[in-house]
Design a protein around this motif. Structure first.
Motif, mmCIF file in Angstrom:
data_model
loop_
_atom_site.group_PDB
_atom_site.id
_atom_site.type_symbol
_atom_site.label_atom_id
_atom_site.label_comp_id
_atom_site.label_asym_id
_atom_site.label_seq_id
_atom_site.Cartn_x
_atom_site.Cartn_y
_atom_site.Cartn_z
ATOM 1 N N ALA A 127 17.382 -0.798 4.196
ATOM 2 C CA ALA A 127 16.003 -1.272 4.123
ATOM 3 C C ALA A 127 15.693 -2.306 5.196
ATOM 4 O O ALA A 127 14.517 -2.535 5.518
ATOM 5 N N LEU A 128 16.728 -2.923 5.762
ATOM 6 C CA LEU A 128 16.541 -3.951 6.781
ATOM 7 C C LEU A 128 16.683 -3.415 8.196
ATOM 8 O O LEU A 128 16.535 -4.177 9.166
ATOM 9 N N ALA A 156 18.319 -6.236 -1.446
ATOM 10 C CA ALA A 156 17.223 -6.294 -0.480
ATOM 11 C C ALA A 156 16.076 -5.444 -1.015
ATOM 12 O O ALA A 156 16.266 -4.603 -1.899
ATOM 13 N N ASP A 157 14.867 -5.689 -0.511
ATOM 14 C CA ASP A 157 13.735 -4.853 -0.921
ATOM 15 C C ASP A 157 13.965 -3.426 -0.415
ATOM 16 O O ASP A 157 14.160 -3.209 0.777
ATOM 17 N N GLY A 158 13.923 -2.490 -1.335
ATOM 18 C CA GLY A 158 14.143 -1.097 -0.961
ATOM 19 C C GLY A 158 15.585 -0.688 -1.181
ATOM 20 O O GLY A 158 16.499 -1.513 -1.115
ATOM 21 N N GLY A 159 15.788 0.594 -1.468
ATOM 22 C CA GLY A 159 17.122 1.112 -1.707
ATOM 23 C C GLY A 159 17.335 2.416 -0.975
ATOM 24 O O GLY A 159 16.831 2.620 0.129
ATOM 25 N N ALA A 160 18.082 3.308 -1.604
ATOM 26 C CA ALA A 160 18.421 4.584 -0.974
ATOM 27 C C ALA A 160 17.186 5.466 -0.837
ATOM 28 O O ALA A 160 16.319 5.500 -1.715
ATOM 29 N N THR A 161 17.125 6.175 0.293
ATOM 30 C CA THR A 161 16.085 7.186 0.494
ATOM 31 C C THR A 161 16.743 8.477 0.960
ATOM 32 O O THR A 161 17.849 8.453 1.533
ATOM 33 N N VAL A 162 16.062 9.579 0.719
ATOM 34 C CA VAL A 162 16.566 10.875 1.162
ATOM 35 C C VAL A 162 16.745 10.882 2.675
ATOM 36 O O VAL A 162 17.762 11.360 3.201
ATOM 37 N N ALA A 163 15.781 10.335 3.399
ATOM 38 C CA ALA A 163 15.858 10.339 4.861
ATOM 39 C C ALA A 163 17.070 9.560 5.359
ATOM 40 O O ALA A 163 17.763 9.998 6.292
ATOM 41 N N ASP A 164 17.343 8.423 4.732
ATOM 42 C CA ASP A 164 18.498 7.634 5.162
ATOM 43 C C ASP A 164 19.809 8.353 4.861
ATOM 44 O O ASP A 164 20.741 8.338 5.673
ATOM 45 N N VAL A 165 19.882 8.982 3.704
ATOM 46 C CA VAL A 165 21.102 9.722 3.364
ATOM 47 C C VAL A 165 21.327 10.856 4.354
ATOM 48 O O VAL A 165 22.449 11.070 4.834
ATOM 49 N N PRO A 173 30.906 10.519 5.004
ATOM 50 C CA PRO A 173 30.432 10.682 3.630
ATOM 51 C C PRO A 173 29.581 9.485 3.211
ATOM 52 O O PRO A 173 29.851 8.356 3.614
ATOM 53 N N VAL A 174 28.575 9.745 2.391
ATOM 54 C CA VAL A 174 27.585 8.726 2.043
ATOM 55 C C VAL A 174 27.649 8.384 0.555
ATOM 56 O O VAL A 174 27.722 9.272 -0.296
ATOM 57 N N LYS A 175 27.605 7.079 0.276
ATOM 58 C CA LYS A 175 27.336 6.598 -1.075
ATOM 59 C C LYS A 175 25.893 6.106 -1.094
ATOM 60 O O LYS A 175 25.542 5.152 -0.402
ATOM 61 N N ALA A 176 25.060 6.783 -1.867
ATOM 62 C CA ALA A 176 23.660 6.384 -2.009
ATOM 63 C C ALA A 176 23.553 5.384 -3.137
ATOM 64 O O ALA A 176 23.994 5.638 -4.262
ATOM 65 N N SER A 177 22.967 4.224 -2.847
ATOM 66 C CA SER A 177 22.899 3.148 -3.830
ATOM 67 C C SER A 177 21.607 2.375 -3.642
ATOM 68 O O SER A 177 21.156 2.161 -2.520
ATOM 69 N N GLY A 178 21.026 1.945 -4.755
ATOM 70 C CA GLY A 178 19.808 1.163 -4.713
ATOM 71 C C GLY A 178 18.612 1.953 -5.186
ATOM 72 O O GLY A 178 18.160 2.868 -4.507
ATOM 73 N N GLY A 179 18.126 1.633 -6.380
ATOM 74 C CA GLY A 179 16.920 2.265 -6.892
ATOM 75 C C GLY A 179 17.091 3.655 -7.456
ATOM 76 O O GLY A 179 16.096 4.357 -7.662
ATOM 77 N N ILE A 180 18.317 4.060 -7.733
ATOM 78 C CA ILE A 180 18.565 5.403 -8.281
ATOM 79 C C ILE A 180 18.663 5.271 -9.798
ATOM 80 O O ILE A 180 19.672 4.797 -10.328
ATOM 81 N N TYR A 183 18.369 11.190 -13.320
ATOM 82 C CA TYR A 183 19.097 12.372 -12.870
ATOM 83 C C TYR A 183 18.413 12.985 -11.650
ATOM 84 O O TYR A 183 19.075 13.382 -10.689
ATOM 85 N N GLU A 184 17.085 13.025 -11.679
ATOM 86 C CA GLU A 184 16.345 13.606 -10.554
ATOM 87 C C GLU A 184 16.569 12.804 -9.279
ATOM 88 O O GLU A 184 16.746 13.373 -8.197
ATOM 89 N N ASP A 185 16.560 11.471 -9.404
ATOM 90 C CA ASP A 185 16.842 10.618 -8.242
ATOM 91 C C ASP A 185 18.230 10.919 -7.679
ATOM 92 O O ASP A 185 18.414 11.067 -6.469
ATOM 93 N N ALA A 186 19.201 10.968 -8.582
ATOM 94 C CA ALA A 186 20.582 11.193 -8.157
ATOM 95 C C ALA A 186 20.739 12.543 -7.474
ATOM 96 O O ALA A 186 21.388 12.662 -6.422
ATOM 97 N N MET A 187 20.133 13.575 -8.047
ATOM 98 C CA MET A 187 20.256 14.902 -7.467
ATOM 99 C C MET A 187 19.573 14.986 -6.107
ATOM 100 O O MET A 187 20.046 15.689 -5.208
ATOM 101 N N ALA A 188 18.472 14.270 -5.940
ATOM 102 C CA ALA A 188 17.811 14.263 -4.631
ATOM 103 C C ALA A 188 18.744 13.697 -3.571
ATOM 104 O O ALA A 188 18.794 14.201 -2.436
ATOM 105 N N MET A 189 19.494 12.650 -3.927
ATOM 106 C CA MET A 189 20.433 12.049 -2.977
ATOM 107 C C MET A 189 21.614 12.978 -2.705
ATOM 108 O O MET A 189 22.048 13.139 -1.554
ATOM 109 N N LEU A 190 22.124 13.611 -3.733
ATOM 110 C CA LEU A 190 23.235 14.543 -3.542
ATOM 111 C C LEU A 190 22.788 15.757 -2.722
ATOM 112 O O LEU A 190 23.516 16.218 -1.840
#
Length: 216
Positions: A127-128, A156-165, A173-180, A183-190
């Protein structure tokens, strides 16, 4: 993805400044019940290992701002590993990255990677960062021999986004963290390429998984 498959990819997390040992034990109980990993503050690693020795346990280094000295990060990493942590999530030095001092950023990460024989995830705090800075951070993590890159600390303000992943998955390999939080959020990141999910809402995420939905 059903509940058991997803659970193994979740680092169920408690890292807030008011975290108590009771909070840690609650997270560990939930991790045991559902088959998740856990991510906890370093001061509780010894208690966590004694309480739940079979849970894959991550802790943090240079948390939450990444501004610790390299020697301090090295010491934190060694202490956490020797105490029983299975994985480390370290924060890179965002200020040095923004100043263009990529060599020192990579060297900082490399000191931690070399210090321990366990996986090291590098938290970028996306996010920064601009997209160019995210790419340079990922390149530093690759150069340093890190095992994962991770989106956020959650502080920090903001967390994981699909674009960042998607961007980060081009490198490691990516660990998506922040604001998840679902289940739908998690699956979008995966679906975007994440291999691991970091969330304080691990149980809520799993409650939305197909197997859980069928049982309810």
């Amino acid at each position: 993805m059903d509940e058991s498959e997803l659970a193994a990819r979740i680092d169920h997390t408690v890292l807030g400044p008011t975290t108590t040992v009771d909070d840690v034990e609650r997270v560990l109980d939930e991790a045991i019940e559902h088959g998740m990993n856990a991510c906890i503050p370093p001061c509780y690693v010894a208690e966590a290992v004694a309480y739940a020795p079979d849970v894959t346990l991550a802790t943090v280094v240079g948390f939450p701002h990444g501004q610790h000295s390299t020697a301090a990060k090295h010491g934190e990493a060694v202490d956490a590993w020797q105490t029983g942590a299975d994985e480390l999530d370290m924060v890179l030095n965002v200020g040095r990255l923004k100043a263009g001092d990529d060599e020192r950023v990579a060297a900082d990460i490399a000191e931690v990677v070399a210090a321990v024989p366990i996986p090291v995830k590098v938290i970028l705090e996306t996010a920064l960062l601009t997209d160019d800075e995210k790419r340079r951070a990922c390149e530093a993590a690759v150069e340093a021999g890190a095992d994962f890159v991770k989106t956020s600390t959650g502080f920090a303000d903001g967390g994981a986004t699909v674009a960042d992943v998607e961007l980060m998955a081009e490198y490691l390999p990516v660990k998506a963290s922040g604001g998840i939080g679902s289940y739908e959020d998690a699956m979008a990141m995966l679906d975007a390429g994440a291999e691991r999910i970091g969330a304080s809402s691990g149980v809520t995420i799993l409650d939305g998984a197909p197997e859980a939905a069928e049982e309810s």
